[in-house]
Design a protein around this motif. Structure first.
Motif, PDB file in Angstrom:
ATOM      1  N   THR A 173       6.151   9.504   1.152  1.00 60.29           N
ATOM      2  CA  THR A 173       7.153  10.334   1.839  1.00 60.29           C
ATOM      3  C   THR A 173       7.909   9.530   2.906  1.00 60.29           C
ATOM      4  O   THR A 173       8.670  10.106   3.693  1.00 60.29           O
ATOM      5  CB  THR A 173       6.523  11.585   2.508  1.00 60.29           C
ATOM      6  N   SER A 211       0.655   5.678   0.153  1.00 61.47           N
ATOM      7  CA  SER A 211      -0.077   6.942   0.204  1.00 61.47           C
ATOM      8  C   SER A 211       0.723   7.955  -0.602  1.00 61.47           C
ATOM      9  O   SER A 211       0.761   7.884  -1.811  1.00 61.47           O
ATOM     10  CB  SER A 211      -0.311   7.353   1.655  1.00 61.47           C
ATOM     11  N   SER A 241       5.994  16.699   7.161  1.00 60.62           N
ATOM     12  CA  SER A 241       5.653  16.436   5.764  1.00 60.62           C
ATOM     13  C   SER A 241       4.167  16.665   5.491  1.00 60.62           C
ATOM     14  O   SER A 241       3.657  16.246   4.447  1.00 60.62           O
ATOM     15  CB  SER A 241       6.002  14.977   5.430  1.00 60.62           C
ATOM     16  N   PRO A 293       0.849  -1.204   0.000  1.00 60.30           N
ATOM     17  CA  PRO A 293       0.000   0.000   0.000  1.00 60.30           C
ATOM     18  C   PRO A 293       0.882   1.250   0.000  1.00 60.30           C
ATOM     19  O   PRO A 293       1.963   1.244   0.586  1.00 60.30           O
ATOM     20  CB  PRO A 293      -0.787  -0.106   1.306  1.00 60.30           C
TER      21      PRO A 293
HETATM   22  C1  LIG Z   1      10.431  16.277   4.564  1.00 58.47           C
HETATM   23  C2  LIG Z   1       9.864  15.173   5.401  1.00 58.47           C
HETATM   24  C3  LIG Z   1       9.492  15.445   6.702  1.00 58.47           C
HETATM   25  C4  LIG Z   1       8.960  14.429   7.491  1.00 58.47           C
HETATM   26  N1  LIG Z   1       8.577  14.718   8.764  1.00 58.47           N
HETATM   27  C5  LIG Z   1       8.010  13.767   9.527  1.00 58.47           C
HETATM   28  C6  LIG Z   1       7.583  14.072  10.856  1.00 58.47           C
HETATM   29  O1  LIG Z   1       7.717  15.190  11.346  1.00 58.47           O
HETATM   30  N2  LIG Z   1       7.006  13.076  11.561  1.00 58.47           N
HETATM   31  C7  LIG Z   1       6.832  11.814  11.047  1.00 58.47           C
HETATM   32  O2  LIG Z   1       6.295  10.953  11.717  1.00 58.47           O
HETATM   33  N3  LIG Z   1       7.239  11.508   9.797  1.00 58.47           N
HETATM   34  C8  LIG Z   1       7.816  12.439   9.027  1.00 58.47           C
HETATM   35  N4  LIG Z   1       8.241  12.126   7.762  1.00 58.47           N
HETATM   36  C9  LIG Z   1       8.066  10.749   7.247  1.00 58.47           C
HETATM   37  C10 LIG Z   1       6.741  10.527   6.498  1.00 58.47           C
HETATM   38  O3  LIG Z   1       6.252  11.737   5.977  1.00 58.47           O
HETATM   39  C11 LIG Z   1       5.698   9.893   7.405  1.00 58.47           C
HETATM   40  O4  LIG Z   1       6.107   8.566   7.717  1.00 58.47           O
HETATM   41  C12 LIG Z   1       4.285   9.855   6.815  1.00 58.47           C
HETATM   42  O5  LIG Z   1       3.388   9.411   7.813  1.00 58.47           O
HETATM   43  C13 LIG Z   1       4.158   8.969   5.588  1.00 58.47           C
HETATM   44  O6  LIG Z   1       2.946   9.295   4.946  1.00 58.47           O
HETATM   45  P1  LIG Z   1       2.730   9.002   3.407  1.00 58.47           P
HETATM   46  O7  LIG Z   1       1.364   9.439   3.066  1.00 58.47           O
HETATM   47  O8  LIG Z   1       3.799   9.598   2.588  1.00 58.47           O
HETATM   48  O9  LIG Z   1       2.846   7.418   3.399  1.00 58.47           O
HETATM   49  P2  LIG Z   1       3.752   6.459   2.517  1.00 58.47           P
HETATM   50  O10 LIG Z   1       5.164   6.916   2.544  1.00 58.47           O
HETATM   51  O11 LIG Z   1       3.148   6.254   1.201  1.00 58.47           O
HETATM   52  O12 LIG Z   1       3.628   5.096   3.332  1.00 58.47           O
HETATM   53  C14 LIG Z   1       4.214   4.939   4.603  1.00 58.47           C
HETATM   54  C15 LIG Z   1       4.000   3.508   5.102  1.00 58.47           C
HETATM   55  O13 LIG Z   1       2.630   3.287   5.355  1.00 58.47           O
HETATM   56  C16 LIG Z   1       2.084   2.273   4.508  1.00 58.47           C
HETATM   57  N5  LIG Z   1       0.780   2.803   4.087  1.00 58.47           N
HETATM   58  C17 LIG Z   1       0.549   3.940   3.386  1.00 58.47           C
HETATM   59  N6  LIG Z   1      -0.771   4.155   3.280  1.00 58.47           N
HETATM   60  C18 LIG Z   1      -1.393   3.142   3.926  1.00 58.47           C
HETATM   61  C19 LIG Z   1      -2.747   2.800   4.187  1.00 58.47           C
HETATM   62  N7  LIG Z   1      -3.744   3.559   3.761  1.00 58.47           N
HETATM   63  N8  LIG Z   1      -2.993   1.671   4.896  1.00 58.47           N
HETATM   64  C20 LIG Z   1      -1.997   0.897   5.355  1.00 58.47           C
HETATM   65  N9  LIG Z   1      -0.701   1.157   5.126  1.00 58.47           N
HETATM   66  C21 LIG Z   1      -0.404   2.272   4.434  1.00 58.47           C
HETATM   67  C22 LIG Z   1       3.092   2.103   3.396  1.00 58.47           C
HETATM   68  O14 LIG Z   1       3.093   0.791   2.891  1.00 58.47           O
HETATM   69  C23 LIG Z   1       4.383   2.438   4.111  1.00 58.47           C
HETATM   70  O15 LIG Z   1       4.832   1.315   4.821  1.00 58.47           O
HETATM   71  C24 LIG Z   1       8.814  13.105   6.959  1.00 58.47           C
HETATM   72  C25 LIG Z   1       9.192  12.853   5.642  1.00 58.47           C
HETATM   73  C26 LIG Z   1       9.721  13.860   4.870  1.00 58.47           C
HETATM   74  C27 LIG Z   1      10.110  13.548   3.465  1.00 58.47           C
END
Ligand SMILES: Cc1cc2nc3c(=O)[nH]c(=O)nc-3n(C[C@H](O)[C@H](O)[C@H](O)COP(=O)(O)OP(=O)(O)OC[C@H]3O[C@@H](n4cnc5c(N)ncnc54)[C@H](O)[C@@H]3O)c2cc1C
Length: 465
Positions: A81, A78, A142, A76
């Motif tokens: 990031t 989203s 993010s 999966p």
């Molecule tokens: C510039 C930057 C700043 C950041 N700051 C923070 C911060 O302050 N705090 C923090 O916690 N993280 C931070 N992160 C990391 C990241 O943004 C988080 O982990 C965020 O929650 C991921 O969300 P996403 O939508 O990009 O998920 P994705 O990267 O697409 O997925 C993350 C994980 O969740 C799983 N997943 C995604 N969607 C679902 C769903 N609907 N159901 C089940 N599983 C799913 C994926 O398989 C993967 O294992 C940062 C990243 C960047 C690049």
């Protein structure tokens, strides 16, 4: 050799029947796009075999049923990031995108909750809540790009976790698709509940290994009308990190306590073309307090100023959005300095964060890589960004693994863990196996096997099932 079957023409046809042909893609350009998330090191990249965009929970369930039938793994995704290779399809197969399911279905001001689809963007949820006079307290840095389903799956933290907790604390209930393709609703809009296992909390933070989150009921809080951001600048690392325990013990209940070392101050200032005082030699600590009452804010400001000065701050400034711009762009700013880097996301008890930063910064001096340090200091969460620069792949691997071999046992000796918010993903699987107590690891694997007997959902993440 993979135990999975390749995605055959028959699988693609079944997916097209379930979702519609335009939402199933196998062209090279699409596959290339989803071979990585935020990971820049090509050694971690893996191509999917097919990418799908379901438009409803029923369609997500249909994909999982097909995947189980044909023995094909599903990752999966989203917004991608993840900085722990969480959204990379390490065994190929299907990448399942949630972005079409992006509706904010309900904002209920009486009950103070929101119902959102998993693909809703976090920033839009925050803005919609604010516009109605409420706070959605989940706030990863993010937030502009990530989606709520990704936040729930990783139990994202961020800038406000000191006061409000992490994403799991902001969620009443979720709808999810199980690894075998059933739809389940777990949790409820209740203040308390002692009714069976807390399955919603098990799925939240499981990094997409125990269920695909498709919908969530989120908690809203009253929005504090008074807010102050303060920037305490130190020219001495010891004093800067020493501020954190003093702040926490003073009972100010800050919303944020963020630390940036001077390497990050410089890189983010250069990247944002924005210089605040002590660009050359400053360590920044950003503190936010929010109150419901103006007098309370005044008195907290005075108290804060005193604590910062007593802790040795060179400057204490009332801050504006510029300082948050610097903080939010830290990670991006290192990308222009080195194409390849690795992020660490260690967490220790809050009373140990100062010791931990001091000690590991000293340890890192024995290595030739560049280390940048950030911390959600108020909740004990430390981020290292380690830059490869020009060194060879062999030296890079050797240095990073030796550094980790020193850092991880130290963090565990303080009562800490490998990840505070980014998750284990695919990147820390080995370390997870190494540092987790065997019975705890066995329980996790048994849960995974019970819910996902064919290991179809997000294999290769958290641990090797
Ligand atoms: C510039 C930057 C700043 C950041 N700051 C923070 C911060 O302050 N705090 C923090 O916690 N993280 C931070 N992160 C990391 C990241 O943004 C988080 O982990 C965020 O929650 C991921 O969300 P996403 O939508 O990009 O998920 P994705 O990267 O697409 O997925 C993350 C994980 O969740 C799983 N997943 C995604 N969607 C679902 C769903 N609907 N159901 C089940 N599983 C799913 C994926 O398989 C993967 O294992 C940062 C990243 C960047 C690049």
């Amino acid at each position: 050799m993979s135990k999975y079957e390749p995605v055959s023409a028959e699988v693609v046809a079944a997916l097209q029947t379930a979702l519609g042909a335009e939402y199933v893609r196998t062209d090279a350009e699409t596959l290339e796009k989803y071979k990585t998330d935020e990971e820049t090191d090509p050694r971690y990249h893996h191509l999917p075999e097919v990418v799908v965009w379901p438009g409803s929970t029923e369609e997500v369930a249909a994909v999982m049923k097909i995947a189980n039938q044909y023995n094909v793994p599903v990752t999966p995704r989203s917004a991608g990031t993840s900085v722990s290779c969480g959204a990379i399809p390490v065994y190929g197969g299907i990448v399942l995108l949630l972005e079409r399911m992006d509706k904010i279905e309900e904002l209920n001001t009486e009950g103070m909750y929101m119902v959102v689809e998993a693909g809703a963007r976090t920033v839009e949820i925050q803005e919609k809540a604010n516009a109605a006079g409420f706070l959605y307290a989940g706030d990863p840095c993010s937030a502009d790009s990530c989606l709520i389903g990704g936040n729930i799956a990783t139990n994202a933290g961020g800038n406000k976790a000191v006061r409000y907790g992490t994403t799991r604390d902001q969620v009443y209930a979720i709808e999810a698709v199980t690894p075998t393709g059933d739809i389940v609703n777990v949790g409820a809009r209740l203040k308390k509940k002692s009714t069976g296992y807390c399955l919603e909390q098990l799925i939240m933070g499981s990094e997409g290994t125990l269920g695909i989150i498709t919908k969530a009921t989120l908690k809203l809080l009253p929005l504090c009308p008074y807010k102050l951001d303060l920037l305490a600048i130190f020219t001495d690392l010891d004093k800067a990190v020493g501020l954190v325990p003093n702040l926490i013990k003073a009972g100010l209940n800050p919303t944020s306590v963020e630390f940036m070392d001077n390497a990050f101050v410089r890189s983010s200032s250069d990247y944002c073309e924005l210089k605040l005082p002590h660009y050359e030699d400053g360590f920044y600590v950003i503190v936010t307090v929010e109150t419901f009452n103006e007098d309370e804010l005044e008195s907290k400001m005075e108290q804060l100023d005193e604590i910062c000065s007593a802790s040795g701050a060179t400057d204490v400034l009332e801050a504006d959005d510029r300082v948050w711009k610097l903080r939010r762009n830290c990670l991006e700013s290192t990308r222009v300095l080195s194409l390849v880097s690795t992020s660490d996301d260690l967490v220790v008890p809050v009373d140990q964060i100062a010791n931990c930063i001091r000690h590991l910064t000293k340890v890192a001096e024995n290595y030739s890589f560049k280390l940048f340090t950030l911390a959600h200091a108020g909740d004990g969460n430390l981020h290292f960004q380690i830059l490869k620069g020009e060194m060879s792949d062999e030296q890079w691997e050797d240095e990073v693994s030796r550094f980790h071999a020193e850092a991880y046992p130290y963090v565990y000796s303080l009562g800490g863990r490998l990840s505070g918010e980014h998750g284990i993903g695919a990147k820390k699987v080995e370390a997870m196996e190494k540092y987790t107590e065997p019975v705890e690891m066995k329980m996790m694997k048994e849960i995974k096997r019970a819910l996902d007997p064919k290991n179809i959902l997000n294999p290769g993440k958290v641990f090797n099932a």
